[in-house]
Design an enzyme around this catalytic site. Structure first.
Site, PDB file in Angstrom:
ATOM      1  CG  HIS A  93      -8.296   2.939  -2.108  1.00  0.00           C
ATOM      2  ND1 HIS A  93      -7.419   2.568  -3.094  1.00  0.00           N
ATOM      3  CD2 HIS A  93      -9.532   2.990  -2.712  1.00  0.00           C
ATOM      4  CE1 HIS A  93      -8.071   2.418  -4.247  1.00  0.00           C
ATOM      5  NE2 HIS A  93      -9.354   2.648  -4.038  1.00  0.00           N
ATOM      6  CG  HIS A 162      -9.837   6.920  -6.487  1.00  0.00           C
ATOM      7  ND1 HIS A 162     -11.018   6.751  -7.166  1.00  0.00           N
ATOM      8  CD2 HIS A 162      -9.499   5.696  -6.041  1.00  0.00           C
ATOM      9  CE1 HIS A 162     -11.371   5.477  -7.102  1.00  0.00           C
ATOM     10  NE2 HIS A 162     -10.458   4.805  -6.430  1.00  0.00           N
ATOM     11  CD  GLU A 268      -8.381   3.736  -9.107  1.00  0.00           C
ATOM     12  OE1 GLU A 268      -7.699   3.226  -8.198  1.00  0.00           O
ATOM     13  OE2 GLU A 268      -9.530   3.356  -9.361  1.00  0.00           O
TER      14      GLU A 268
HETATM   15  C1  BGC Z   1     -11.051   0.092  -6.476  1.00  0.00           C
HETATM   16  C2  BGC Z   1     -12.436  -0.416  -6.233  1.00  0.00           C
HETATM   17  C3  BGC Z   1     -12.996   0.287  -5.022  1.00  0.00           C
HETATM   18  C4  BGC Z   1     -12.985   1.760  -5.271  1.00  0.00           C
HETATM   19  C5  BGC Z   1     -13.489   2.535  -4.110  1.00  0.00           C
HETATM   20  C6  BGC Z   1     -11.138   1.563  -6.724  1.00  0.00           C
HETATM   21  O1  BGC Z   1      -9.861   2.085  -6.917  1.00  0.00           O
HETATM   22  O2  BGC Z   1     -10.425  -0.568  -7.546  1.00  0.00           O
HETATM   23  O3  BGC Z   1     -12.436  -1.808  -6.043  1.00  0.00           O
HETATM   24  O4  BGC Z   1     -14.293  -0.154  -4.740  1.00  0.00           O
HETATM   25  O5  BGC Z   1     -11.713   2.204  -5.607  1.00  0.00           O
HETATM   26  O6  BGC Z   1     -14.041   3.699  -4.536  1.00  0.00           O
END
Ligand code: BGC
Length: 304
Positions: A93, A162, A268
């Site tokens: 991320h 998210h 997402e």
């Molecule tokens: C990911 C997860 C991650 C999470 C964090 C998601 O988008 O796919 O693996 O732990 O975000 O909040």
């Protein structure tokens, strides 16, 4: 109608139609709540502080690269870009100084709220100065997000929203009925880095018809057209339409009290994880002078 309020010390905007009320704050350009006909279906924390102490990216805009970049590096124009790593050997991320902790510039433009963020060259290791813009618009039962970006040097850009949803409002989301019209699902290793293979969406990954979620997922589905998913629970239907090529479906987050484990699911719209290391995946390259534009529309309606 759009109004301005405060959430803690942050500016917050309320976008409202007859059916939908969406609040978005300038920290992370984060959606802090979605209410459909008075019921909270898009999750948010109680206080602004909570957003700084949890790392679920709850409701935030993730950038510059949503999901994982394997080994925290990728090739670009014949050299290797090295990123700081924040999940073992990999970058998740966008890296450690993540965009959900940045204060965006927000302002009202008609029926929309437009947030902009200038990400300087070298921000979290990513090349180029990138100006990101995210526009939220509420019309009837729909929340539309437009993602835009411009960079002054070649780079990669793959943002997402998210948000987590719970269409009943509370409790586990594992009995939510889900449909994901997918061409396949990305095979991943134990660190959730794609191997490069696209597997058929069969067995536990077969969401071709609405059916209960039943177990945890943290997987990228390769989309087959603009309908990314349909989810139904508690008399509410959510559909997601997008021109991103993949959908990460994630149920496993511990979001903290009062949600608990499985209290929300994230859908997402994304590029494929680790796309910069896979020349055969749809490219997340953003060239200098090119304009990035993608959208996602979350539509809520009554379900029987
Ligand atoms: C990911 C997860 C991650 C999470 C964090 C998601 O988008 O796919 O693996 O732990 O975000 O909040």
């Amino acid at each position: 109608m759009v109004k301005t309020t405060k959430f803690g010390t942050y500016r917050q905007f309320i976008l409202e139609s007859e059916e939908l009320r969406v609040s978005v704050m300038e920290l992370g350009a984060t959606v802090t709540g979605v209410d459909y006909r008075g019921k909270r279906v898009g999750l948010g924390y109680e206080s602004a502080e909570d957003y700084l102490t949890h790392d679920a990216y709850l409701g935030a805009i993730v950038g510059r690269f949503a999901n994982r970049i394997g080994g925290g590096s990728f090739p670009l124009n014949g050299r290797r870009v090295e990123l700081p790593r924040n999940e073992g050997a990999n970058t998740l991320h966008g890296g450690p100084d993540s965009w959900d902790r940045r204060v965006w510039q927000g302002h009202i433009e008609g029926e929309s709220v437009l947030f902009t963020l200038v990400s300087p060259a070298g921000d979290n290791g990513f090349p180029g100065r990138l100006t990101a813009a995210v526009r939220y618009t509420v019309t009837g039962g729909a929340l539309r997000i437009d993602f835009e970006g411009d960079a002054d040097a070649d780079t990669v850009f793959a943002p997402t929203s998210h948000m987590y949803f719970n269409l009943r409002g509370t409790g586990s989301v594992l009995d939510t009925h889900m449909r994901i019209p997918a061409r396949g699902v990305l095979e991943v290793d134990e660190a959730l880095i794609p191997t490069g293979r696209v597997l058929p969406a069969e067995g536990a990954f077969d969401f071709s018809g609405l059916r209960p979620v039943g177990q945890n997922y943290d997987h990228a589905f390769v989309l087959d057209g603009s309908r990314a998913c349909e989810a139904v629970c508690g008399g509410v239907r959510l559909t997601l339409d997008t021109d991103f090529p993949a959908l990460q479906f994630y149920t496993g987050a511990f979001l903290g009290e009062p949600f608990g484990e499985n209290g929300g699911f994230a859908v997402e719209p994304e590029f494929y994880p680790d796309a910069p290391n896979h020349p055969d995946f749809p490219s997340a390259l953003l060239r200098a002078g090119e304009h990035f534009r993608r959208y996602a529309v979350y539509s809520f309606s009554d379900a029987e």
